[in-house]
Design a protein around this motif. Structure first.
Motif, mmCIF file in Angstrom:
data_model
loop_
_atom_site.group_PDB
_atom_site.id
_atom_site.type_symbol
_atom_site.label_atom_id
_atom_site.label_comp_id
_atom_site.label_asym_id
_atom_site.label_seq_id
_atom_site.Cartn_x
_atom_site.Cartn_y
_atom_site.Cartn_z
ATOM 1 N N THR A 1 -0.531 -20.103 -31.304
ATOM 2 C CA THR A 1 -0.879 -20.011 -32.728
ATOM 3 C C THR A 1 -2.317 -19.523 -32.845
ATOM 4 O O THR A 1 -3.231 -20.152 -32.311
ATOM 5 N N HIS A 2 -2.510 -18.402 -33.530
ATOM 6 C CA HIS A 2 -3.835 -17.778 -33.553
ATOM 7 C C HIS A 2 -4.601 -17.989 -34.859
ATOM 8 O O HIS A 2 -5.602 -17.314 -35.108
ATOM 9 N N ASN B 1 -7.436 -18.854 -19.289
ATOM 10 C CA ASN B 1 -6.535 -19.974 -19.559
ATOM 11 C C ASN B 1 -7.319 -21.265 -19.332
ATOM 12 O O ASN B 1 -7.794 -21.519 -18.220
ATOM 13 N N LEU B 2 -7.464 -22.073 -20.366
ATOM 14 C CA LEU B 2 -8.296 -23.281 -20.261
ATOM 15 C C LEU B 2 -7.740 -24.312 -19.289
ATOM 16 O O LEU B 2 -8.440 -25.250 -18.927
ATOM 17 N N ARG C 1 -12.199 -25.729 -30.364
ATOM 18 C CA ARG C 1 -11.638 -26.237 -31.611
ATOM 19 C C ARG C 1 -10.203 -25.761 -31.802
ATOM 20 O O ARG C 1 -9.884 -24.592 -31.620
ATOM 21 N N ASN C 2 -9.374 -26.702 -32.185
ATOM 22 C CA ASN C 2 -7.999 -26.388 -32.579
ATOM 23 C C ASN C 2 -7.181 -25.721 -31.486
ATOM 24 O O ASN C 2 -6.382 -24.829 -31.752
ATOM 25 N N THR D 1 -7.036 -18.652 -37.517
ATOM 26 C CA THR D 1 -8.492 -18.857 -37.481
ATOM 27 C C THR D 1 -9.093 -18.183 -38.694
ATOM 28 O O THR D 1 -8.405 -17.444 -39.403
ATOM 29 N N ARG E 1 -14.818 -21.389 -40.165
ATOM 30 C CA ARG E 1 -13.726 -22.345 -40.405
ATOM 31 C C ARG E 1 -14.270 -23.765 -40.554
ATOM 32 O O ARG E 1 -15.030 -24.225 -39.701
ATOM 33 N N ALA F 1 -11.110 -20.564 -26.510
ATOM 34 C CA ALA F 1 -9.979 -20.372 -27.427
ATOM 35 C C ALA F 1 -10.473 -19.789 -28.754
ATOM 36 O O ALA F 1 -10.362 -20.391 -29.812
ATOM 37 N N SER G 1 0.934 -21.937 -20.471
ATOM 38 C CA SER G 1 -0.203 -22.107 -21.385
ATOM 39 C C SER G 1 -0.627 -23.550 -21.624
ATOM 40 O O SER G 1 -1.676 -23.777 -22.225
ATOM 41 N N ASP H 1 -9.996 -16.556 -24.579
ATOM 42 C CA ASP H 1 -8.682 -16.989 -25.090
ATOM 43 C C ASP H 1 -7.635 -16.625 -24.048
ATOM 44 O O ASP H 1 -7.831 -15.694 -23.258
#
Ligand SMILES: C[S@@+](CC[C@H](N)C(=O)[O-])C[C@H]1O[C@@H](n2cnc3c(N)ncnc32)[C@H](O)[C@@H]1O
Length: 285
Positions: free
Chosen positions: A72-73, A200-201, A217-218, A75, A79, A113, A19, A145
Motif C-alpha cells: 500500500t503506497h 526491504n526493511l 511511518r506507516n 502517502t 502527512r 518506506a 515483503s 522502499d
C-alpha cells in the motif's frame, strides 16, 4: 479471477516472505483486486499459476510486480502535519545546535518506506527553510522502499495536481516546484538533497551507516509483531545517540520496553534511543 482457500494460503505466504506484509483472510479482497491484473498480464489463468511463476520459475520481474501491487503506497506531503512541525521547530534546530557545538556539520536523515517520495521531499523542504543554501552543512536524506515502482516515481520527483492538493501549501508549491507537462516537478536544489534506493526493511541495513533522524511511518503496521519489534530495534542500532525516530501517528512504540525514550513535541510523539545502562554509568564517571 476467483481466489480459492488453497490459493489464499499460497499467495499470502508468498507475500509475507517477499515483503513481511501480513494478509489475513479479511484481506482476500486485496489479493483479488490487486494481484488479478498482475496475474492476467503475465498470462496466468489463476492465482496458482502466478504463485508457480514467481516461486518455482523464479520470474524476478513478476516478483517485483507482485510486491509493487500488493504493498500500500498511500502517502502525502507533510502527512499528519504535526511530525513535520516537530521536525521544524524542535528536532532539527536542536540537532543543528548540538552538532554545531561539536563542529560536526553533517546531518543524515532516512525516510524508510518512503513510498513515492512525498515524505523525504517534505523533510528536504523543511531543511531548506531552516538552513537555506548554507554551505556550512552537509545534509543528506535517504528515501528507501521495497517497491521499485515507488522508488522510480520518487526519483522522478514529479507529482500530479491531485497529489499536490494533498498537503502542499500554495506558497511551498511556488517555492519548491516548477510546472512541467506531467504536473509539478520538485526543484533541483531540493532533489539534490535526497537520494533513493530500493530496500526491504526485513533485510539487514546496518551498512547504511548511522542517521540523526529516521522516519519509519506507516509500514510496520503491515508486519507481524516479531518483525515490527525487530525492525525498530535494528533502527535503534543505526540511530545516533542524540538521534530521533518518528513512527506513524497510530504506531506507539511503548510496548518495545526501555529501548526508546518517548517524548511529546508539537502534538506528536517522537522517540530517542535509550543508552544501555553500562554506557550511562560510563558517561557519568
Ligand atoms: C503506506 S506507505 C507509507 C509511506 C510514508 N512513510 C508515509 O507515511 O506517508 C508504506 C510503504 O511501505 C513500503 N513497504 C512495505 N513493506 C516493506 C518492506 N518490507 N520494506 C520496505 N518497504 C516496505 C510500501 O511499498 C509502501 O510504499
Amino acid at each position: 479471477m476467483h481466489l480459492t482457500d488453497a490459493e489464499f494460503s499460497l499467495i499470502s505466504e508468498m507475500v509475507f516472505e517477499l515483503s513481511g506484509v501480513v494478509l489475513d483472510k479479511s484481506k482476500s479482497y486485496l489479493i483479488e483486486g490487486r494481484l488479478a491484473p498482475v496475474a492476467k498480464e503475465a498470462g496466468c489463468e489463476n492465482f496458482n499459476e502466478l504463485y508457480f511463476k514467481v516461486r518455482h520459475q523464479g520470474d524476478r520481474a513478476l516478483k517485483e510486480k507482485v510486491v509493487d501491487a500488493i504493498t500500500t503506497h498511500e502517502t502525502l506531503f507533510f502527512r499528519d502535519t504535526s511530525p513535520f512541525e516537530a521536525l521544524e521547530h524542535k528536532v532539527i534546530p536542536e540537532l543543528l545546535d548540538k552538532k554545531s557545538a561539536k563542529n560536526d556539520r553533517r546531518l543524515r536523515i532516512w525516510s524508510a518506506a518512503c513510498s513515492t517520495g512525498q515524505e523525504p521531499y517534505s523533510v528536504a523542504m523543511i531543511l531548506d527553510r531552516l538552513i537555506g543554501n548554507s554551505r556550512d552543512w552537509n545534509v543528506s536524506i535517504l528515501g528507501s522502499d521495497i517497491s521499485s515502482m515507488a522508488i522510480t516515481r520518487a526519483s522522478l520527483g514529479i507529482y500530479s495536481d491531485h497529489e499536490m492538493e494533498r498537503g502542499m501549501k500554495p506558497e511551498m508549491r511556488r517555492a519548491y516546484f516548477e510546472r512541467v507537462k506531467e504536473g509539478w516537478r520538485v526543484k533541483d536544489h531540493i532533489r539534490a538533497m535526497v537520494s533513493f534506493r530500493k530496500l526491504n526493511l526485513l533485510e539487514p541495513f546496518k551498512s547504511l551507516g548511522t542517521f540523526d533522524i529516521v522516519l519509519c511511518r506507516n509500514v510496520a503496521i503491515y508486519f507481524n509483531k516479531e518483525d515490527r519489534r525487530d525492525l525498530f530495534f535494528r533502527i535503534k542500532e543505526v540511530l545516533t545517540q542524540d538521534g530521533y525516530l518518528f513512527a506513524g501517528s497510530s504506531e506507539m512504540l511503548t510496548d518495545l520496553g526501555p529501548e526508546f525514550r518517548p517524548q511529546y513535541h508539537c502534538r506528536t510523539m517522537v522517540y530517542q534511543p535509550n543508552l544501555p545502562v553500562d554506557t550511562l554509568r560510563h558517561s557519568h564517571k
